[in-house]
Structure formats: structure tokens, C-alpha cells
Design a protein around this motif. Structure first.
Motif, PDB file in Angstrom:
ATOM      1  N   LEU A 175       0.812  -1.217   0.000  1.00 10.45           N
ATOM      2  CA  LEU A 175       0.000   0.000   0.000  1.00 10.45           C
ATOM      3  C   LEU A 175       0.846   1.268   0.000  1.00 10.45           C
ATOM      4  N   TYR A 176       2.205   1.107   0.171  1.00 11.07           N
ATOM      5  CA  TYR A 176       3.112   2.253   0.111  1.00 11.07           C
ATOM      6  C   TYR A 176       3.675   2.424  -1.304  1.00 11.07           C
ATOM      7  N   HIS A 177       4.122   3.638  -1.600  1.00  8.32           N
ATOM      8  CA  HIS A 177       4.838   3.907  -2.848  1.00  8.32           C
ATOM      9  C   HIS A 177       6.125   3.082  -2.840  1.00  8.32           C
ATOM     10  N   PRO A 178       6.416   2.319  -3.898  1.00 10.13           N
ATOM     11  CA  PRO A 178       7.560   1.395  -3.856  1.00 10.13           C
ATOM     12  C   PRO A 178       8.911   2.090  -3.678  1.00 10.13           C
ATOM     13  N   TYR A 179       9.026   3.376  -4.048  1.00  7.06           N
ATOM     14  CA  TYR A 179      10.310   4.073  -3.942  1.00  7.06           C
ATOM     15  C   TYR A 179      10.290   5.185  -2.897  1.00  7.06           C
ATOM     16  N   ARG A 180       9.239   5.267  -2.120  1.00 10.08           N
ATOM     17  CA  ARG A 180       9.139   6.320  -1.103  1.00 10.08           C
ATOM     18  C   ARG A 180       8.680   5.715   0.216  1.00 10.08           C
ATOM     19  N   MET A 181       9.416   4.725   0.671  1.00 10.99           N
ATOM     20  CA  MET A 181       9.095   4.109   1.957  1.00 10.99           C
ATOM     21  C   MET A 181      10.367   3.550   2.567  1.00 10.99           C
ATOM     22  N   ALA A 182      10.327   3.369   3.873  1.00 10.76           N
ATOM     23  CA  ALA A 182      11.469   2.823   4.590  1.00 10.76           C
ATOM     24  C   ALA A 182      10.978   2.163   5.872  1.00 10.76           C
ATOM     25  N   GLU A 183      11.739   1.172   6.315  1.00 10.39           N
ATOM     26  CA  GLU A 183      11.461   0.557   7.606  1.00 10.39           C
ATOM     27  C   GLU A 183      12.253   1.290   8.675  1.00 10.39           C
ATOM     28  N   ILE A 184      11.600   1.533   9.827  1.00  9.14           N
ATOM     29  CA  ILE A 184      12.254   2.215  10.938  1.00  9.14           C
ATOM     30  C   ILE A 184      12.804   1.138  11.855  1.00  9.14           C
TER      31      ILE A 184
ATOM     32  N   ILE B   6      10.794  -1.584  14.040  1.00 13.15           N
ATOM     33  CA  ILE B   6       9.771  -1.128  14.983  1.00 13.15           C
ATOM     34  C   ILE B   6       8.635  -0.390  14.278  1.00 13.15           C
ATOM     35  N   GLY B   7       8.829  -0.081  12.983  1.00 15.02           N
ATOM     36  CA  GLY B   7       7.775   0.638  12.281  1.00 15.02           C
ATOM     37  C   GLY B   7       8.089   0.832  10.817  1.00 15.02           C
ATOM     38  N   THR B   8       7.194   1.527  10.125  1.00 15.02           N
ATOM     39  CA  THR B   8       7.337   1.810   8.702  1.00 15.02           C
ATOM     40  C   THR B   8       6.902   3.243   8.441  1.00 15.02           C
ATOM     41  N   ILE B   9       7.571   3.902   7.501  1.00 12.63           N
ATOM     42  CA  ILE B   9       7.188   5.249   7.102  1.00 12.63           C
ATOM     43  C   ILE B   9       7.218   5.311   5.583  1.00 12.63           C
ATOM     44  N   GLY B  10       6.303   6.072   4.994  1.00 15.10           N
ATOM     45  CA  GLY B  10       6.313   6.202   3.546  1.00 15.10           C
ATOM     46  C   GLY B  10       5.117   6.968   3.037  1.00 15.10           C
ATOM     47  N   GLU B  11       5.130   7.199   1.728  1.00 14.85           N
ATOM     48  CA  GLU B  11       3.963   7.777   1.072  1.00 14.85           C
ATOM     49  C   GLU B  11       3.076   6.641   0.583  1.00 14.85           C
ATOM     50  N   LEU B  12       1.763   6.858   0.602  1.00  9.45           N
ATOM     51  CA  LEU B  12       0.852   5.841   0.096  1.00  9.45           C
ATOM     52  C   LEU B  12       0.989   5.703  -1.415  1.00  9.45           C
TER      53      LEU B  12
ATOM     54  N   ALA C 144       3.023   6.854   8.863  1.00  9.68           N
ATOM     55  CA  ALA C 144       3.980   6.077   9.647  1.00  9.68           C
ATOM     56  C   ALA C 144       3.181   5.187  10.590  1.00  9.68           C
ATOM     57  N   GLU C 145       3.607   3.941  10.711  1.00  8.98           N
ATOM     58  CA  GLU C 145       2.921   3.011  11.615  1.00  8.98           C
ATOM     59  C   GLU C 145       3.953   2.275  12.451  1.00  8.98           C
ATOM     60  N   PHE C 146       3.619   2.105  13.733  1.00 12.49           N
ATOM     61  CA  PHE C 146       4.526   1.483  14.681  1.00 12.49           C
ATOM     62  C   PHE C 146       3.815   0.375  15.435  1.00 12.49           C
ATOM     63  N   ASP C 147       4.580  -0.636  15.819  1.00 15.93           N
ATOM     64  CA  ASP C 147       4.113  -1.623  16.780  1.00 15.93           C
ATOM     65  C   ASP C 147       4.187  -0.943  18.145  1.00 15.93           C
ATOM     66  N   PHE C 148       3.030  -0.569  18.693  1.00 12.03           N
ATOM     67  CA  PHE C 148       3.002   0.224  19.925  1.00 12.03           C
ATOM     68  C   PHE C 148       3.646  -0.521  21.089  1.00 12.03           C
ATOM     69  N   GLU C 149       3.404  -1.817  21.193  1.00  9.43           N
ATOM     70  CA  GLU C 149       3.966  -2.582  22.300  1.00  9.43           C
ATOM     71  C   GLU C 149       5.488  -2.632  22.224  1.00  9.43           C
ATOM     72  N   ALA C 150       6.038  -2.707  21.003  1.00  8.72           N
ATOM     73  CA  ALA C 150       7.497  -2.681  20.849  1.00  8.72           C
ATOM     74  C   ALA C 150       8.051  -1.326  21.272  1.00  8.72           C
ATOM     75  N   LEU C 151       7.334  -0.255  20.926  1.00  2.21           N
ATOM     76  CA  LEU C 151       7.759   1.077  21.355  1.00  2.21           C
ATOM     77  C   LEU C 151       7.814   1.181  22.869  1.00  2.21           C
ATOM     78  N   VAL C 152       6.779   0.677  23.519  1.00  2.00           N
ATOM     79  CA  VAL C 152       6.718   0.753  24.980  1.00  2.00           C
ATOM     80  C   VAL C 152       7.867  -0.028  25.607  1.00  2.00           C
ATOM     81  N   ARG C 153       8.164  -1.214  25.071  1.00  2.00           N
ATOM     82  CA  ARG C 153       9.278  -2.012  25.613  1.00  2.00           C
ATOM     83  C   ARG C 153      10.595  -1.259  25.497  1.00  2.00           C
ATOM     84  N   LEU C 154      10.821  -0.617  24.353  1.00  6.68           N
ATOM     85  CA  LEU C 154      12.051   0.142  24.162  1.00  6.68           C
ATOM     86  C   LEU C 154      12.103   1.349  25.088  1.00  6.68           C
TER      87      LEU C 154
END
Length: 696
Positions: free
Chosen positions: A542-551, A558-564, A581-591
Motif C-alpha cells: 500500500l506504500y509507494h515502492p520508492y518512497r518508503m522505509a522501515e524504521i 519497529i515501524g514503517t514510514i512512507g507515502e501511500l 507512519a505506523e509502529f508496533d506500539f507494544e514494541a515502542l513501549v518495551r524500548l
């Protein structure tokens, strides 16, 4: 539903005025929404819960409630219809009934009457229908409506001669699913195209009624009618509800059927209707009933323990009270021990299924106001530490300060919405009985709801910044037998869109927000990996293939950011690009937990100041924060980014502006304005030494 005050009083001889009756019913059983005087009677509008439609949607049912609460005798409790049957003429010789789907139609009961006279109803019947909000048609139709209002069982009447059969004297009724392309002109003057799955009552040629909802015009009773078929049936609640929704057609009958009725009541109501028609329209009732009953409904046996009931209610009630209370509700009660009974509720009480249901009924008959209040006996336990809520609040405060609006999303979705985001339903959780196809699945990806909401808001606003924490549900692709069959997780999602912004500006603006948020949580050393493996790209389609990255932190995502993706934007009718941008909230809390040490909050007040800094476009928010926090020293308790700004002139000069909330506080004393101002000057000096501009 509307009930006649005078009618109820005839059945259960209570003494209360309409207003007092309304107060009594609201306090003890059902909420009365309004009272209205119509002629010499009063309409009492009662709000019935869905689980009490079966037994309380008729006047007899409400009268039974009043009688059981007031310990009165209801007049029609043991009424048996007295019919003038023609023993020589058998109904079965003139009519047959066939159920093609016994799950959709649980029971179909019918009688035949001849030599009737169709005319205007007597005054008493017209007035009674009027009070209940039902329009008078003629004495036959009115009688059917009257019996429904009396018993709660919907009734219908067909003109016998108008049914098409193999012979003139023998008619056939078939209860079946509508065939493709079938239509039916109805009694309301409209012609309905029958959608797939519609249950119909049909003769040999065509549908003559939409089962449980509306009768057909072709077989309606008219002044010329002399022979009739009386119908009293029981249909599947699910099929009636679905058909009613598809046709956008709700009737008094459909409301009752879609909440589930007692199939054992069809013959009782049928005989009552025949009796009433004999009284007001004359005629002859043919001998016998045509009764197609798929499987007889039996009563349930429920063990009731008085000691357990007393512990639940919080009062010491004698077993004899419970025994008599259940008898007053029409139950069969057999003693098992001194304080234990086997209770068989009547099948019309669909709400009485388990012991706790019986306890609730007993408490209602006692009167909740008569039960003395007692403080519960509980063991005091230390509260369990739950700091996840604290992290939610911290993220909430940061996002609001950064100009984002919190949004709560609906956690259900359907094939159509999933398809807009290139997702399929192969690993989603499906509801057994969804309200409609668009709520068929539990939400497998929180981002799709936030993206759709962002696109919708772009129709009304030039800039949209949304965020939220929402649950997602999915079935893992590979799991062992010891693992649960589905996983439930929380996601933190940000969506950012702004019209008239060029190229990837929203993406980089959102990246700055993500950097600041992670810094505010104490999560350092994160980086952006755009070399995404092929096996991961399916999930990120669902992200643009050349405008996204994993965080990532190290090698852990822990997450992903990009243009749709442009096609996704087209599918959701977005007016511009959307960065997410979307994050696994539980992973964020653990960190965040690993990076933080909790200390008691200061009892001294904080002083808040704001500062804005013009920096090069390539400068990281973290760099600015490091300078501010170093110069601010120990008294600078917290620093939060709350604004990112860049106008056309700043874009030309490749600059941006970052604004921060600075919170100064001491754990030992109250700070003075003078020392805070001195710290601000130190911070400004450190920033200017870096070659950046502090903006007033």
C-alpha cells in the motif's frame, strides 16, 4: 412499541393512572418513553429490549408483567378459543403447505374460513387499533393486526380464491427462497424486486408474500373476498433481518420476527384470529389446522439454587419466594432439594436461558429498591503496575503538541475496503454474523482506517494531521498448535497530508515528527532502511515502492514510514499525497521502558517557555534538542517539539523552523522567572554559536 392503557387494564385489573403506570413500568421492568391521550384512551409507548420482544410485544405479555409484579390475576391466562368448526369440511382437503427450507421457516400454521363478510370493523376495534398506531383497513385485516397486538404473533390473511393452484378447490402454499428476477407487487402499492436470499410465501406460480415482512397485492383481502386462509408462522430471525435491510422495509411484523419468536405460539394465535373473525365477520371455520412444524421446540431445564441467588442478589430471600415467583412467570417448578429447584421457563420467554437469568428475574420481582444496599466484601490488593497507559498519554501529548489530531477508528472492515489498499482477507478474522458486508472482518491493519479518514478530511481541509492508537487482529501465517489462533496487537499510526506542498515535503515533515517522537520517548539510535527485502514488500504494497522505509533499532524493525501508493490514493479519492507512519506500539513501549528510569514528580510548579529556531533543511531535530538540553542544564525538565514550519521563502533558502516547549522545574524549590530567563539566554547563545537563528 405502542400499547393501549385501557386494554392493559382490562387484562390485568391494576388501579394506577397512566402516569403512575408509566412510573411503575419504568422502575420495575421496561422504560416508558411517552404517554399520549387519544380519545378516551391513552397510548403508552414502551421501549422493549430485543430479548423481550417474543413475550412482551403483545398486550397479554405486558399485562402478565404487570400482574406478576403486582400479584394480580390476568383475565386471559387460560383462554381457549371457541370455534364453530364445520366438522364435515376439512381444511386439509383444500390446502397443503410445503417448507422447502426448514431452517428458514421453523413453523407454518394455517386455517381456512369461508362465507365471511368483508366490511368496516366495529368501532371498538378501530379505536383500539388507532391508539396503537395502526390504520384500520377492513374487519379481516384489522382482526389480524388486533391479534398481533394482543399476542405478539404476526398474522396474515390471504384471499383463498386468488391463490393459483393445480385445481380450483385445492391450493398449495410453498415457503421457499425467491428465484432470480422475481418481483412482487405488495399491499403498500409498491412493486419489490426480490433480492437473492429472500424468503417468500408462494403459490404454484409466484410469490404472494415476502415472508414475515409484507403481503402481496395479488392475494389481498377485498370486499369481494368470501374465503380466506389465515397464516400464523415462525421464521428465522436472521433471514427476516437481512431481507428487511436489503429492501429497506421494516414493518410491525418484521420487527417482531427479526428478534426471534416462540414457534409454539403460532396455533394459539391462529385460533384466536379465527375466533375473532367469526365474531366480527361471520363465516365458517373448516375443521383442522394445516401445521408444518420442522422440529418441536422443547422447554429448557435450569437448575436454580436459592443460596447462590441470595449471594448474587445480596439479600436473604426464602426459597418459597423464588418458587412462587417462577410460577407467576408461567414456569414449571420442581423441587430438587429444600433450596434447589428445576425450573422450566415457558418457551415464549426466550430470555430465560441460564440460572443467572432466573436470578435477575427474581431480583426484579423483589424490586431493586427493596434490596438493602451492602458494601461488597473484597480483599484489598495493591494496584498492579500498568505503565502502558502512561506511554499512551506521553505520545498523545507529543502528537497534540506537534499539531496532530487524535482519531478513534472503527475496528471492522470488509472486502471492498481491504481491496482499496491491496490487502486480502486470507489472514483476517471473520465475524460469524456481521451486520453488513462492510463489517465482515476485524481490522487487520489500523493504517487503512487512518488513511481513509485522512482522504475524507482532505475534501474539507487543506492540511490534515491525524494520529491514533488502534487494535489490529490477524491470523499468523505460520503457527504451532500451542499458539493462539489469532493475534491482537496495538498500532500507533500517523498520517500527514497537505495540499499544494511539493514533491516529498510531507514525507520529510513526517520523518521529522517521527524523529522527535522517538527522541521524546528516549529511543535513540534509530535509522531508516529503504533496502526492503522482496518478501516484506507484499505487506508494504500500500506504500509507494520508492518512497518508503522501515524504521529500525539495530536490525529490529519497529515501524514503517512512507507515502501511500498512487493507486491507493486514487482508490480512496485523496486530493493529494499522504505520508504515513505506523509502529508496533507494544514494541515502542518495551524500548521506552528500557531507556527510562521513573522518579517521583516534583511537588514544585513548572515554568514553560517556547522557543523557535530557524535551521538548515538538512538539520536533524535531534541535533537541535541536544544543544537545547545541554545549555538548559539540570533545570530543563523536558523539551517537546510542537511545530514544524516552512513557507515558500524558507524553501527557497533551504531552511525550516522548529518550535519547542521548554519545561523548567526543580525537585527542591520553586524556580524564579529571572533564573529561567537566564537559562533561555544561554540556550539562545548556544544555538546562535552553531550559526542558527533564534526566532522571536
Amino acid at each position: 412499541m405502542k400499547f393501549s392503557y385501557n386494554w392493559l387494564k382490562e387484562l390485568a385489573p391494576f388501579k394506577e393512572s397512566p402516569e403512575k403506570l408509566a412510573e411503575f413500568l419504568t422502575a420495575r421492568v421496561f422504560e416508558v418513553e411517552s404517554i399520549e391521550k387519544i380519545g378516551a384512551d391513552f397510548t403508552v409507548d414502551i421501549k422493549l429490549p430485543s430479548n423481550r420482544i417474543a413475550d412482551a410485544s403483545g398486550h397479554i405479555g405486558i399485562a402478565k408483567e404487570i400482574a406478576s409484579l403486582k400479584r394480580l390475576r390476568i383475565k386471559t391466562l387460560n383462554h381457549v378459543a371457541k370455534l364453530k368448526e364445520d366438522k364435515k369440511e376439512k381444511a386439509g382437503d383444500y390446502l397443503s403447505v410445503r417448507l422447502e427450507d426448514r431452517e428458514m421457516c421453523l413453523r407454518y400454521s394455517a386455517r381456512i374460513m369461508g362465507e365471511i363478510t368483508v366490511k368496516e370493523s366495529p368501532k371498538w376495534l378501530r379505536e383500539r387499533l388507532e391508539v396503537c398506531g395502526v390504520q384500520s383497513i377492513n374487519n379481516i385485516v384489522d382482526a389480524a393486526n388486533y391479534v398481533m397486538l394482543e399476542t405478539g404473533q404476526p398474522m396474515h390473511v390471504f384471499d383463498f380464491e386468488k391463490l393459483q393452484g393445480r385445481s380450483k378447490n385445492k391450493k398449495n402454499i410453498v415457503v421457499r427462497i425467491a428465484r432470480q428476477g422475481e418481483v412482487m407487487p405488495a399491499l403498500d402499492g409498491k412493486t419489490y424486486s426480490l433480492p437473492e436470499g429472500t424468503l417468500v410465501i408462494a403459490d404454484e406460480e409466484k410469490p404472494i408474500a415476502i415472508a414475515g415482512i409484507k403481503g402481496g397485492e395479488d392475494t389481498g383481502v377485498s370486499k369481494e373476498t368470501s374465503a380466506i386462509i389465515l397464516e400464523s408462522a415462525n421464521f428465522s430471525p436472521a433471514i427476516i433481518r437481512k431481507t428487511s435491510q436489503k429492501l429497506k422495509l421494516r414493518t410491525d411484523a418484521s420487527v417482531r420476527f427479526e428478534n426471534g419468536l416462540d414457534p409454539n405460539q403460532t396455533v394459539v394465535a391462529l385460533d384466536r384470529l379465527a375466533e375473532l373473525i367469526e365474531e366480527i365477520a361471520g363465516g365458517v371455520t373448516l375443521h383442522g389446522i394445516i401445521d408444518a412444524y420442522s422440529h418441536r421446540e422443547k422447554t429448557k431445564e435450569i437448575l436454580f439454587r436459592a443460596a447462590y441467588a441470595n449471594s448474587m442478589i445480596g439479600a436473604d430471600i426464602e426459597p418459597i419466594f423464588y418458587h412462587n415467583a417462577f410460577l407467576s412467570l408461567g414456569c414449571v417448578v420442581r423441587a430438587k432439594r429444600k433450596d434447589e429447584f428445576i425450573v422450566e421457563p415457558p418457551t415464549i420467554r426466550r430470555d430465560l436461558q441460564i440460572e443467572e437469568d432466573l436470578i435477575e428475574e427474581a431480583a426484579r420481582l423483589i424490586g431493586l429498591d427493596a434490596i438493602p444496599p451492602v458494601f461488597p466484601e473484597v480483599t484489598a490488593l495493591s494496584p498492579v503496575e500498568e505503565d502502558e497507559i502512561l506511554w499512551e498519554k506521553k505520545i498523545l501529548q507529543f502528537a497534540r503538541a506537534a499539531g496532530f489530531h487524535e482519531t478513534v477508528v472503527y475496528e471492522f472492515t470488509g472486502e471492498r475496503e481491504l481491496g482499496r489498499f491491496f490487502l486480502d482477507s486470507s489472514h483476517t478474522l471473520e465475524l460469524e454474523n456481521p451486520a453488513n458486508p462492510d463489517t465482515r472482518f476485524l481490522l487487520p491493519r489500523a493504517l487503512i482506517k487512518y488513511a481513509a479518514t485522512t482522504a475524507e478530511n482532505l475534501h474539507h481541509f487543506n492540511s490534515v494531521r491525524l494520529f491514533g492508537i488502534a487494535k489490529r487482529f490477524f491470523i499468523p501465517e505460520q503457527r504451532t498448535t500451542k499458539e493462539p489462533n489469532h493475534i491482537e496487537k496495538k498500532d500507533l499510526v500517523f498520517c500527514y497530508a497537505e495540499k499544494n506542498r511539493e514533491d516529498a515535503e510531507c514525507f520529510y515533515a513526517l520523518k521529522g515528527v517521527v524523529d522527535s517522537m522517538l527522541d521524546s520517548l528516549g529511543i535513540s539510535e534509530h535509522w531508516y532502511d529503504d533496502a526492503i527485502p522482496l518478501e516484506s514488500r507484499k505487506h508494504l504494497a500500500l506504500y509507494h515502492p520508492y518512497r518508503m522505509a522501515e524504521i529500525k533499532i539495530g536490525n529490529k524493525k519497529i515501524g514503517t514510514i512512507g507515502e501511500l501508493h498512487p493507486e491507493v490514493l486514487k482508490n480512496i479519492k485523496a486530493k493529494t499525497r499522504i505520508a504515513a507512519a505506523e509502529f508496533d506500539f507494544e514494541a515502542l513501549v518495551r524500548l521506552a521502558r528500557a531507556e527510562h528510569e521513573f522518579i517521583p514528580p516534583s511537588k514544585f510548579p513548572a515554568i514553560v517557555r517556547d522557543i523557535a529556531v530557524n535551521v538548515p533543511e538538512t538539520a536533524k531535530t535531534e541535533e537541535v534538542l541536544n544543544i537545547i538540553e545541554t545549555a538548559g542544564g539540570a533545570l530543563l525538565e523536558d523539551t517537546d517539539l510542537f511545530d514544524y514550519f516552512q513557507d515558500e521563502a524558507m524553501r527557497d533558502s533551504e531552511e525550516k523552523s522548529l518550535a519547542f516547549h521548554l519545561i523548567f522545574q526543580s525537585a527542591e524549590r520553586t524556580l524564579k522567572d529571572e533564573e529561567v530567563e537566564e537559562l533561555l539566554r544561554s540556550i539562545a547563545k548556544a544555538i546562535e554559536e552553531r550559526g542558527w537563528e533564534v526566532r522571536e
